[in-house]
Design a protein around this motif. Structure first.
Motif, PDB file in Angstrom:
ATOM      1  N   LEU A  19       5.607  -8.966  39.028  1.00  0.00           N
ATOM      2  CA  LEU A  19       6.554  -8.892  37.918  1.00  0.00           C
ATOM      3  C   LEU A  19       5.878  -8.344  36.678  1.00  0.00           C
ATOM      4  CD1 LEU A  19       9.269  -9.497  36.610  1.00  0.00           C
ATOM      5  CD2 LEU A  19       8.492 -11.839  36.208  1.00  0.00           C
ATOM      6  N   HIS A  20       4.669  -8.787  36.409  1.00  0.00           N
ATOM      7  CA  HIS A  20       3.931  -8.283  35.241  1.00  0.00           C
ATOM      8  C   HIS A  20       3.667  -6.794  35.372  1.00  0.00           C
ATOM      9  CE1 HIS A  20       2.226 -12.624  34.700  1.00  0.00           C
ATOM     10  NE2 HIS A  20       3.505 -12.518  34.344  1.00  0.00           N
ATOM     11  N   GLN A  21       3.277  -6.358  36.549  1.00  0.00           N
ATOM     12  CA  GLN A  21       2.997  -4.942  36.750  1.00  0.00           C
ATOM     13  C   GLN A  21       4.253  -4.099  36.564  1.00  0.00           C
ATOM     14  OE1 GLN A  21       0.109  -3.537  37.146  1.00  0.00           O
ATOM     15  NE2 GLN A  21      -1.123  -5.397  37.306  1.00  0.00           N
ATOM     16  N   GLN A  22       5.386  -4.566  37.069  1.00  0.00           N
ATOM     17  CA  GLN A  22       6.638  -3.809  36.948  1.00  0.00           C
ATOM     18  C   GLN A  22       7.115  -3.772  35.505  1.00  0.00           C
ATOM     19  OE1 GLN A  22       9.559  -5.127  39.745  1.00  0.00           O
ATOM     20  NE2 GLN A  22       8.141  -5.116  41.477  1.00  0.00           N
ATOM     21  N   PHE A  27       7.813  -0.366  30.580  1.00  0.00           N
ATOM     22  CA  PHE A  27       7.636  -0.133  29.144  1.00  0.00           C
ATOM     23  C   PHE A  27       6.214   0.379  28.885  1.00  0.00           C
ATOM     24  CE2 PHE A  27      10.825  -3.446  29.617  1.00  0.00           C
ATOM     25  CZ  PHE A  27      11.859  -2.961  28.831  1.00  0.00           C
ATOM     26  N   PRO A  28       5.930   1.617  29.246  1.00  0.00           N
ATOM     27  CA  PRO A  28       4.557   2.136  29.088  1.00  0.00           C
ATOM     28  C   PRO A  28       4.159   2.357  27.637  1.00  0.00           C
ATOM     29  CG  PRO A  28       6.033   3.896  29.793  1.00  0.00           C
ATOM     30  CD  PRO A  28       6.832   2.624  29.843  1.00  0.00           C
ATOM     31  N   LEU A  29       5.147   2.515  26.741  1.00  0.00           N
ATOM     32  CA  LEU A  29       4.828   2.770  25.338  1.00  0.00           C
ATOM     33  C   LEU A  29       4.480   1.496  24.578  1.00  0.00           C
ATOM     34  CD1 LEU A  29       7.608   5.381  24.482  1.00  0.00           C
ATOM     35  CD2 LEU A  29       5.276   5.796  25.244  1.00  0.00           C
ATOM     36  N   CYS A  30       4.746   0.331  25.156  1.00  0.00           N
ATOM     37  CA  CYS A  30       4.433  -0.934  24.491  1.00  0.00           C
ATOM     38  C   CYS A  30       2.966  -1.290  24.731  1.00  0.00           C
ATOM     39  CB  CYS A  30       5.328  -2.063  25.011  1.00  0.00           C
ATOM     40  SG  CYS A  30       7.071  -1.821  24.626  1.00  0.00           S
ATOM     41  N   ASP A  31       2.305  -1.702  23.664  1.00  0.00           N
ATOM     42  CA  ASP A  31       0.888  -2.074  23.755  1.00  0.00           C
ATOM     43  C   ASP A  31       0.784  -3.540  24.194  1.00  0.00           C
ATOM     44  OD1 ASP A  31      -1.818  -2.116  23.623  1.00  0.00           O
ATOM     45  OD2 ASP A  31      -1.950  -2.100  21.433  1.00  0.00           O
ATOM     46  N   MET A  32       0.956  -3.753  25.507  1.00  0.00           N
ATOM     47  CA  MET A  32       0.907  -5.101  26.066  1.00  0.00           C
ATOM     48  C   MET A  32      -0.055  -5.124  27.248  1.00  0.00           C
ATOM     49  SD  MET A  32       4.869  -6.395  26.045  1.00  0.00           S
ATOM     50  CE  MET A  32       5.314  -5.128  27.228  1.00  0.00           C
ATOM     51  N   THR A  33      -0.534  -6.312  27.554  1.00  0.00           N
ATOM     52  CA  THR A  33      -1.403  -6.522  28.707  1.00  0.00           C
ATOM     53  C   THR A  33      -0.812  -7.634  29.573  1.00  0.00           C
ATOM     54  OG1 THR A  33      -2.772  -8.123  27.508  1.00  0.00           O
ATOM     55  CG2 THR A  33      -3.433  -5.802  27.399  1.00  0.00           C
ATOM     56  N   GLU A  34      -1.370  -7.781  30.757  1.00  0.00           N
ATOM     57  CA  GLU A  34      -0.906  -8.857  31.645  1.00  0.00           C
ATOM     58  C   GLU A  34      -1.179 -10.226  31.031  1.00  0.00           C
ATOM     59  OE1 GLU A  34      -2.150  -8.637  35.646  1.00  0.00           O
ATOM     60  OE2 GLU A  34      -1.822  -6.485  35.848  1.00  0.00           O
ATOM     61  N   GLU A  35      -2.246 -10.312  30.251  1.00  0.00           N
ATOM     62  CA  GLU A  35      -2.555 -11.591  29.606  1.00  0.00           C
ATOM     63  C   GLU A  35      -1.467 -11.979  28.602  1.00  0.00           C
ATOM     64  OE1 GLU A  35      -6.225 -13.633  27.053  1.00  0.00           O
ATOM     65  OE2 GLU A  35      -6.330 -11.547  27.745  1.00  0.00           O
ATOM     66  N   ASP A  36      -0.946 -10.969  27.857  1.00  0.00           N
ATOM     67  CA  ASP A  36       0.147 -11.255  26.920  1.00  0.00           C
ATOM     68  C   ASP A  36       1.379 -11.764  27.652  1.00  0.00           C
ATOM     69  OD1 ASP A  36      -1.493 -10.350  24.897  1.00  0.00           O
ATOM     70  OD2 ASP A  36      -0.755  -8.286  25.030  1.00  0.00           O
ATOM     71  N   LEU A  37       1.715 -11.132  28.776  1.00  0.00           N
ATOM     72  CA  LEU A  37       2.892 -11.558  29.539  1.00  0.00           C
ATOM     73  C   LEU A  37       2.683 -12.933  30.157  1.00  0.00           C
ATOM     74  CD1 LEU A  37       3.793  -8.180  31.303  1.00  0.00           C
ATOM     75  CD2 LEU A  37       4.809  -9.170  29.241  1.00  0.00           C
ATOM     76  N   PRO A  41       5.763 -16.322  28.984  1.00  0.00           N
ATOM     77  CA  PRO A  41       6.629 -16.096  30.155  1.00  0.00           C
ATOM     78  C   PRO A  41       8.070 -15.769  29.776  1.00  0.00           C
ATOM     79  CG  PRO A  41       6.105 -18.422  29.912  1.00  0.00           C
ATOM     80  CD  PRO A  41       5.248 -17.698  28.940  1.00  0.00           C
ATOM     81  N   GLN A  42       8.577 -16.344  28.663  1.00  0.00           N
ATOM     82  CA  GLN A  42       9.954 -16.051  28.259  1.00  0.00           C
ATOM     83  C   GLN A  42      10.096 -14.591  27.833  1.00  0.00           C
ATOM     84  OE1 GLN A  42      12.446 -18.098  28.676  1.00  0.00           O
ATOM     85  NE2 GLN A  42      11.043 -19.688  29.475  1.00  0.00           N
ATOM     86  N   LEU A  43       9.078 -14.065  27.153  1.00  0.00           N
ATOM     87  CA  LEU A  43       9.105 -12.649  26.788  1.00  0.00           C
ATOM     88  C   LEU A  43       9.068 -11.772  28.031  1.00  0.00           C
ATOM     89  CD1 LEU A  43       8.911 -10.337  24.712  1.00  0.00           C
ATOM     90  CD2 LEU A  43       6.431 -10.661  24.712  1.00  0.00           C
ATOM     91  N   CYS A  44       8.311 -12.178  29.030  1.00  0.00           N
ATOM     92  CA  CYS A  44       8.249 -11.419  30.283  1.00  0.00           C
ATOM     93  C   CYS A  44       9.617 -11.384  30.955  1.00  0.00           C
ATOM     94  CB  CYS A  44       7.190 -12.038  31.199  1.00  0.00           C
ATOM     95  SG  CYS A  44       6.975 -11.167  32.762  1.00  0.00           S
ATOM     96  N   LYS A  45      10.297 -12.510  30.970  1.00  0.00           N
ATOM     97  CA  LYS A  45      11.636 -12.535  31.569  1.00  0.00           C
ATOM     98  C   LYS A  45      12.607 -11.658  30.795  1.00  0.00           C
ATOM     99  CE  LYS A  45      11.192 -17.176  33.577  1.00  0.00           C
ATOM    100  NZ  LYS A  45      11.744 -18.546  33.579  1.00  0.00           N
ATOM    101  N   LEU A  46      12.509 -11.714  29.454  1.00  0.00           N
ATOM    102  CA  LEU A  46      13.394 -10.893  28.623  1.00  0.00           C
ATOM    103  C   LEU A  46      13.174  -9.403  28.878  1.00  0.00           C
ATOM    104  CD1 LEU A  46      15.430 -10.534  26.316  1.00  0.00           C
ATOM    105  CD2 LEU A  46      13.510 -10.713  24.711  1.00  0.00           C
ATOM    106  N   LEU A  47      11.906  -8.982  28.963  1.00  0.00           N
ATOM    107  CA  LEU A  47      11.608  -7.573  29.212  1.00  0.00           C
ATOM    108  C   LEU A  47      12.045  -7.162  30.617  1.00  0.00           C
ATOM    109  CD1 LEU A  47       8.084  -7.276  27.557  1.00  0.00           C
ATOM    110  CD2 LEU A  47      10.264  -6.476  26.644  1.00  0.00           C
ATOM    111  N   ALA A  48      11.887  -8.078  31.583  1.00  0.00           N
ATOM    112  CA  ALA A  48      12.319  -7.757  32.948  1.00  0.00           C
ATOM    113  C   ALA A  48      13.831  -7.562  33.009  1.00  0.00           C
ATOM    114  CB  ALA A  48      11.885  -8.875  33.896  1.00  0.00           C
ATOM    115  N   THR A  49      14.573  -8.391  32.272  1.00  0.00           N
ATOM    116  CA  THR A  49      16.034  -8.219  32.236  1.00  0.00           C
ATOM    117  C   THR A  49      16.415  -6.952  31.485  1.00  0.00           C
ATOM    118  OG1 THR A  49      16.243 -10.627  32.237  1.00  0.00           O
ATOM    119  CG2 THR A  49      18.182  -9.356  31.614  1.00  0.00           C
ATOM    120  N   LEU A  50      15.702  -6.688  30.384  1.00  0.00           N
ATOM    121  CA  LEU A  50      15.996  -5.504  29.571  1.00  0.00           C
ATOM    122  C   LEU A  50      15.688  -4.212  30.329  1.00  0.00           C
ATOM    123  CD1 LEU A  50      16.933  -4.661  26.737  1.00  0.00           C
ATOM    124  CD2 LEU A  50      14.530  -4.645  26.035  1.00  0.00           C
TER     125      LEU A  50
END
Length: 369
Positions: A19-22, A27-37, A41-50
């Motif tokens: 899920l983190h990789q997907q 969102f390749p333009l966002c400066d995020m890492t797997e550690e941030d996600l 976890p709620q932000l990860c779910k929001l981005l996955a839905t978005l």
């Protein structure tokens, strides 16, 4: 959107690391890492839905469709403009080439008439375009130099010359464009300079497809370069963070090692200082002995030592006597000022006694003689 639909969309993307990789890929333009996600976890779910509703650039599906249509209309208008602009530039280049040829060789009169007519038509058309007000300007605005398009159109060449120019124009324009295409082919493929005309025409027919392939390949390389740049920036950030951790660990190791060996280093320095002081003392004694040997004889040195010992013993006795006298004086000072007069009188009597004893001693010695 309901909670059940959101959970269904999230579960369809994957779980855990997948899920983190997907999400990162969506969102390749966002400066995020797997550690941030992982930490959010709620932000990860929001981005996955978005990610189900927007593309990688952040545009929604409907907006993306409208943007594509607008780009298609823009490309169509751009092609029309480029077509007219390239035709105009081509005609200007033909006129310039004709002017250059006239300076180096004799040109037939019909060609002079053709290019003169074409040049005059272009100038008149350009002036008419400048004088023709657009729909965004004030219609009552005065014309440039008081001229209107109808007055400029009167400067057009004779109709028969214009008709003859229009008949010859497609053929001359085709020759010019073919010459430009052949020069472009020679630049793109220099090895075709010595080939036959038919082979050049065959390659020329495939030149547009080749250039299109090269353009697509260049765009692909540019996109790959952009992705590599983003990846390199992320790797550089990770490298810097790891490097800072290594530096901190190295500093702690250096500090611990320094504290551990500091006591041994201080002890060695102390031993070295003691040895050096002992060596200096021995050197001083050696210098003193050498000075004594150079100053006195071997027989005088023992006598001087005996004299020195006797003087030192007398000095010690005098110091002891001085200390005892000082103690007596201190005890006398306790008695106060009344004792001072008695002490002075006592000292005078002692002096008189000593004088009389000396006189008696001298008199006795004189009588014995």
């Amino acid at each position: 959107m309901s909670a059940g639909a959101e959970s269904t969309n999230v579960s369809s993307l994957g779980k855990g690391d997948s899920l983190h990789q997907q999400v990162l890929a969506s969102f390749p333009l966002c400066d995020m890492t797997e550690e941030d996600l992982t930490q959010n976890p709620q932000l990860c779910k929001l981005l996955a839905t978005l990610a189900q509703h927007v593309d990688q650039t952040g545009l929604t599906v409907s907006l993306k469709t409208e943007l594509e249509k607008a780009e298609q209309r823009l490309q169509s208008q751009r092609r029309l403009w480029l077509r007219s602009e390239s035709l105009h530039k081509g005609l200007q280049e033909m006129i310039q080439d004709h002017c250059v040829r006239k300076q180096h060789a004799t040109v037939p009169p019909d060609q002079n008439m053709f290019y003169a007519t074409m040049e005059k038509c272009l100038l008149v058309a350009q002036c008419v375009k400048q004088l023709d007000p657009s729909s965004t300007t004030d219609q009552d605005q005065p014309f440039i130099l008081g001229l209107n398009p109808h007055q400029v159109m009167e400067l057009m060449p004779l109709e028969k010359n214009v008709k003859r120019m229009k008949q010859s124009l497609p053929r001359e324009l085709e020759k010019h464009l073919k010459k430009k295409c052949l020069s472009l082919l020679s630049y793109y493929q220099p090895e075709c300079e010595n080939e036959s005309e038919g082979l050049k025409n065959s390659k020329l027919s495939h030149l547009s497809s080749l250039l299109d392939k090269e353009k697509k390949r260049a765009e692909s390389l540019k996109e790959t370069c952009r992705e590599n740049t983003v990846l390199l920036q992320r790797q550089a950030q990770l490298y810097l963070s790891e490097l800072l951790k290594c530096i901190q660990l190295l500093q702690s190791l250096i500090l611990d090692h320094r504290l551990r060996i500091q006591s041994d280093l201080d002890r060695k320095k102390l031993d070295y200082s003691e040895s050096k002081c002992e060596l200096v003392i021995q050197k001083i004694k050696t210098e003193m002995v050498e000075i004594q040997l150079d100053t006195y004889t071997a027989d005088a040195i023992p006598a001087h030592k005996k004299i020195r010992g006797k003087l030192e013993s007398e000095l010690k006795a005098c110091q002891v006597e001085k200390q005892s006298t000082e103690l007596k004086l201190a005890s006398f000072e306790i008695l106060g000022k009344e004792f001072e007069a008695l002490a002075e009188e006592y000292s005078k009597l002692r002096q008189e006694i000593e004088v009389k004893n000396w006189a008696m001693k001298e008199l006795t010695m004189y009588n014995n003689k």
